[in-house]
Design an enzyme around this catalytic site. Sequence first.
Site, PDB file in Angstrom:
ATOM      1  N   LYS A 139       2.110 -26.527   6.080  1.00  0.00           N
ATOM      2  CA  LYS A 139       0.960 -25.952   6.789  1.00  0.00           C
ATOM      3  C   LYS A 139       0.914 -26.409   8.240  1.00  0.00           C
ATOM      4  CE  LYS A 139      -2.318 -25.078   3.037  1.00  0.00           C
ATOM      5  NZ  LYS A 139      -3.672 -25.369   2.524  1.00  0.00           N
TER       6      LYS A 139
ATOM      7  N   LYS B 215       6.216 -15.296  -2.156  1.00  0.00           N
ATOM      8  CA  LYS B 215       4.949 -15.287  -2.876  1.00  0.00           C
ATOM      9  C   LYS B 215       3.923 -14.397  -2.155  1.00  0.00           C
ATOM     10  CE  LYS B 215       1.465 -18.675  -4.108  1.00  0.00           C
ATOM     11  NZ  LYS B 215       1.075 -20.078  -4.166  1.00  0.00           N
TER      12      LYS B 215
ATOM     13  N   LYS C 200      -2.017 -14.970   1.376  1.00  0.00           N
ATOM     14  CA  LYS C 200      -2.897 -14.553   2.455  1.00  0.00           C
ATOM     15  C   LYS C 200      -2.310 -14.955   3.801  1.00  0.00           C
ATOM     16  CE  LYS C 200      -6.306 -15.725   5.211  1.00  0.00           C
ATOM     17  NZ  LYS C 200      -6.211 -16.955   5.965  1.00  0.00           N
TER      18      LYS C 200
END
Length: 334
Positions: free
Chosen positions: A114, A197, A200
């Site tokens: 991230k 995957k 979002k």
Amino acid sequence: MARPRVLSGIQPTADSFHLGNYLGAVRQWVTLQETHDAFYCVVDLHAITVPTEPAALRRRSRVAAAQLFAAGLDAERSTVFVQSHVREHTELAWILICLTGMGEAGRMTQFKDKSAKFGESAASVGLFTYPILQAADILLYQANAVPVGADQKQHLELTRDLGQRFNHRFGDTFTLPEPYILKEVEKITDLQDPTAKMSKSSSSPAGILDVLEQPGPLRKKIMRAVTDTGTEVLFDEENKPGISNLLRIQSALTATPIPELVARYEGQGYGTFKKDVAEAVLETFAPIRERTEKLLSDEKELDRLLAVGAERAATVARQTMAAVRDRVGFLPTL
Ligand code: TRP
């Protein structure tokens, strides 16, 4: 015998859940409320580990909660609440932060992934401590099991380590939770990039199916999903990742084994198959969307449901924290 307790969380970071969230988490949470003492929380404290607009956070927290109820969570049977309503989450997180080594926190791979987006030094310290807050969420409720996707395994190991460390240092306080890794079969990938995957943060709009989306666009996205060369509907992850993903979706939504679907579409080509996948998605999403809209149209009632959940959650959380405070050596308040 008391039912085993489960706790899980979902971030309010989007204006709708997507099919991956639904099959991979929400739908299974609904099933678990039948057999478990279930606690489900909308983790708004986790959402602010990256920059977040207040108005968007407020809207998304309500949308997330409404979708949970709309998907079948029952406010009577399950404890559905918003994380920030229960102050003990941040309080326990601080104590666990003080028990975590820098090196230990630094090994969390999700932080590395991230933070790579902004560069590690621009990422917040909150993002760094994210998994420790997650550990607090879980340990606070003495959860026996934590239904999460396989990507959360490392965070659960950290949770167990921290719980065990606390118990060892200060006396038995926390239940150590077992991971309850949600079924791999329901791993849903991006419609435009079927090896990645459905997510979002990384999927393009065309690759993602949102629960609250209108039927027209949903149908279009499925008809335009990347398929593979050839014309036969076959399950072959390696050579036909697109068709395999659609088969997994169809199978999960209609409770039909994949081989049965493969037999059904023999000689029929991709078009017919995709139309049926679209119908299955619409049939599942439309009632959830309608119930979500209804819940959102009465904010007061939705907020009331969440207040009930918060009070139930806080009853458990306060009890755990009273023991924690005492064992750590904090003075009692008179
Ligand atoms: N990190 C989890 C995810 O991204 C969300 C989460 C926060 C969570 N707290 C939790 C999951 C506690 C399970 C238990 O999916």
